[in-house]
Design a protein around this motif. Structure first.
Motif, mmCIF file in Angstrom:
data_model
loop_
_atom_site.group_PDB
_atom_site.id
_atom_site.type_symbol
_atom_site.label_atom_id
_atom_site.label_comp_id
_atom_site.label_asym_id
_atom_site.label_seq_id
_atom_site.Cartn_x
_atom_site.Cartn_y
_atom_site.Cartn_z
ATOM 1 N N ASP A 114 0.738 -1.201 0.065
ATOM 2 C CA ASP A 114 0.027 0.064 0.019
ATOM 3 C C ASP A 114 0.848 1.419 0.032
ATOM 4 O O ASP A 114 0.316 2.407 0.158
ATOM 5 C CB ASP A 114 -0.904 0.240 1.204
ATOM 6 N N PHE A 115 2.129 0.930 -0.338
ATOM 7 C CA PHE A 115 2.951 2.168 -0.269
ATOM 8 C C PHE A 115 3.349 2.845 1.151
ATOM 9 O O PHE A 115 4.120 4.083 1.073
ATOM 10 C CB PHE A 115 2.630 3.356 -1.389
ATOM 11 N N GLN A 116 2.762 2.352 2.284
ATOM 12 C CA GLN A 116 3.166 3.055 3.375
ATOM 13 C C GLN A 116 4.485 2.677 3.945
ATOM 14 O O GLN A 116 5.135 3.467 4.825
ATOM 15 C CB GLN A 116 2.156 2.581 4.682
ATOM 16 N N LYS A 207 21.191 -11.002 15.168
ATOM 17 C CA LYS A 207 21.848 -9.599 15.386
ATOM 18 C C LYS A 207 20.794 -8.497 14.660
ATOM 19 O O LYS A 207 20.733 -8.763 13.532
ATOM 20 C CB LYS A 207 23.244 -9.377 14.832
ATOM 21 N N THR A 208 20.146 -7.723 15.388
ATOM 22 C CA THR A 208 19.205 -6.668 14.759
ATOM 23 C C THR A 208 19.399 -5.307 14.717
ATOM 24 O O THR A 208 20.190 -4.841 15.669
ATOM 25 C CB THR A 208 17.801 -6.969 15.240
ATOM 26 N N ALA A 209 18.830 -4.594 13.760
ATOM 27 C CA ALA A 209 18.984 -3.250 13.981
ATOM 28 C C ALA A 209 17.576 -2.582 13.556
ATOM 29 O O ALA A 209 16.905 -3.007 12.728
ATOM 30 C CB ALA A 209 20.007 -2.724 12.797
ATOM 31 N N ALA A 210 17.219 -1.283 14.360
ATOM 32 C CA ALA A 210 16.025 -0.780 14.016
ATOM 33 C C ALA A 210 16.211 0.620 13.475
ATOM 34 O O ALA A 210 17.226 1.315 13.488
ATOM 35 C CB ALA A 210 15.357 -0.520 15.459
ATOM 36 N N LEU A 211 15.328 1.028 12.399
ATOM 37 C CA LEU A 211 15.365 1.968 11.609
ATOM 38 C C LEU A 211 13.818 2.621 11.654
ATOM 39 O O LEU A 211 12.991 2.133 11.537
ATOM 40 C CB LEU A 211 15.593 1.743 10.096
ATOM 41 N N PRO A 212 14.068 3.832 12.448
ATOM 42 C CA PRO A 212 12.892 4.692 12.546
ATOM 43 C C PRO A 212 12.106 5.111 11.230
ATOM 44 O O PRO A 212 12.984 5.687 10.250
ATOM 45 C CB PRO A 212 13.179 5.731 13.349
ATOM 46 N N PHE A 213 10.853 5.115 11.034
ATOM 47 C CA PHE A 213 10.490 5.788 9.938
ATOM 48 C C PHE A 213 8.835 6.238 10.128
ATOM 49 O O PHE A 213 8.321 5.897 10.901
ATOM 50 C CB PHE A 213 10.138 4.692 8.742
ATOM 51 N N VAL A 214 8.470 7.016 8.976
ATOM 52 C CA VAL A 214 7.016 7.488 9.358
ATOM 53 C C VAL A 214 6.139 7.016 8.179
ATOM 54 O O VAL A 214 6.625 7.178 7.063
ATOM 55 C CB VAL A 214 7.133 9.157 9.222
ATOM 56 N N PRO A 215 5.128 6.167 8.565
ATOM 57 C CA PRO A 215 4.416 5.557 7.625
ATOM 58 C C PRO A 215 3.980 6.568 6.626
ATOM 59 O O PRO A 215 3.185 7.655 6.981
ATOM 60 C CB PRO A 215 3.267 4.858 8.241
ATOM 61 N N SER A 223 -7.374 0.472 4.910
ATOM 62 C CA SER A 223 -6.640 -0.370 5.716
ATOM 63 C C SER A 223 -7.877 -1.473 6.020
ATOM 64 O O SER A 223 -9.000 -1.240 6.473
ATOM 65 C CB SER A 223 -5.972 0.031 6.831
ATOM 66 N N SER A 224 -7.558 -2.896 5.992
ATOM 67 C CA SER A 224 -8.594 -3.666 6.329
ATOM 68 C C SER A 224 -8.475 -3.953 7.878
ATOM 69 O O SER A 224 -9.047 -4.957 8.448
ATOM 70 C CB SER A 224 -8.151 -5.186 5.447
ATOM 71 N N PHE A 225 -7.468 -3.505 8.437
ATOM 72 C CA PHE A 225 -7.171 -3.695 9.984
ATOM 73 C C PHE A 225 -8.183 -2.575 10.850
ATOM 74 O O PHE A 225 -7.727 -1.757 11.216
ATOM 75 C CB PHE A 225 -5.799 -3.578 10.496
#
Length: 334
Positions: A114-116, A207-215, A223-225
């Motif tokens: 959905d391009f989010q 081993k994980t890394a988090a990247l912040p983003f704005v949908p 959205s179906s949710f």
């Protein structure tokens, strides 16, 4: 750099041998995404081509009722695409599992149609994977566009999930993530039918890394949710990854029992030593109703856990594939 970005800035990865050349599987679950699918898949293919020529797009149609099937069948003739149509709507968790099971690359990208999820983040995810991270996931930096009730419910959910739980779920992390093949194989090895993917991502570790983003806003459709489906997903997470509700109601039961015992001793002492007659039929009736309600609620919580056990022991498949259209260039490498 903001405090949020500082909080999620990835630590230095461990030294390791260079990664093998990237072959990427892009898993795209789709439910009634006819309006978005063609534009998104073409944009995704164009973006991924800048990272590697060796890729596939795995589209999972989760029982869509619009023209998603016909459109995906048409796009399969033009794009490096593998199209899986599930036999009915099994839910996003099952659709993601289907995509993970059928992905063939040495890295797998999970992304919505959905391009989010911003495509411009893929280069950074790829770079972090190349430096040694096994999983790179997006964290929603701003939920300002959501309703107050949804934000409050989300915060409460993560607090409950992480309260005393040895497996901590990163708050506001979703399904937008890049995973190494070793993570994918670990997820495929997990046998449970009731799959809460956010919990499974955290459980396997690595081993994980988090990247912040704005949908971003959806390009089309809605959205179906809804709140009901979000509530069901939250209940699945709570009953799949924590026994906190059982512990809370055990404590509630213990406190109520202690209060009832103390009150009973007070009535007996008042009647024996002060000579007051036994009164309080309204109090007795209210107490019975209170205890009955607590017992029924406790049985209901226990029933949720027993229901999950019942589903697991039946060992039904997580999903069923009705159609598999395979035009993936990675098919010879599986």
């Amino acid at each position: 750099m903001t405090d949020f970005h500082a909080e999620y800035a990835p630590a230095a990865p461990p030294a390791q041998l260079p990664r093998a050349p990237l072959s990427l599987s892009c898993v795209v679950p789709a439910y009634n995404e006819q309006a978005n699918l063609e534009g998104f898949l073409r944009a995704l293919a164009q973006t991924v081509q800048t990272l590697t020529p060796d890729f596939e797009i795995v589209v999972i149609n989760d029982g869509s009722r619009d023209g998603t099937h016909e459109l995906a069948m048409h796009l399969a003739q033009e794009l490096p695409l593998r199209y899986l149509a599930l036999s009915r709507n099994f839910g996003k968790e099952a659709a993601l599992s289907a995509g993970i099971d059928h992905a063939r690359g040495n890295a797998v990208l999970l992304i919505d149609a959905d391009f989010q999820h911003p495509l411009e983040m893929l280069a950074e995810m790829h770079a972090l994977w190349q430096t040694g991270y096994d999983m790179v996931y997006g964290v929603i930096a701003n939920r300002g566009a959501e309703s107050g009730a949804k934000r409050l419910g989300t915060e409460l959910f993560y607090r409950l999930m992480n309260s005393g739980n040895p497996v901590q779920l990163p708050p506001n992390a979703g399904d937008f993530r890049w995973m190494d093949r070793k993570v994918v194989d670990a997820l495929k090895a997990l046998p449970e039918s009731n799959r809460f993917m956010k919990g499974l991502y955290a459980w396997v570790g690595f081993k994980t890394a988090a990247l912040p983003f704005v949908p971003k806003d959806r390009a089309a459709g809605s959205s179906s949710f809804n709140l009901r489906r979000l509530g069901s997903l939250a209940l699945l997470g709570l009953t799949s990854f924590t026994t906190l509700p059982l512990r809370v109601w055990s404590m509630v039961g213990a406190v109520i029992s202690l209060i009832a015992l103390s009150y009973g001793l007070w009535i007996a002492a008042e009647a024996m030593f002060l000579g007051n007659p036994l009164r309080g039929w309204p109090t007795l009736a209210a107490s019975i109703m209170l205890f009955s309600g607590v017992q029924l609620l406790s049985i209901g919580i226990l029933g949720e856990y027993i229901g999950r056990i019942y589903d697991e022991v039946k060992r039904r498949p997580i999903y069923l594939v009705a159609h598999d259209e395979d035009h993936s260039p990675l098919r010879e490498k599986s």
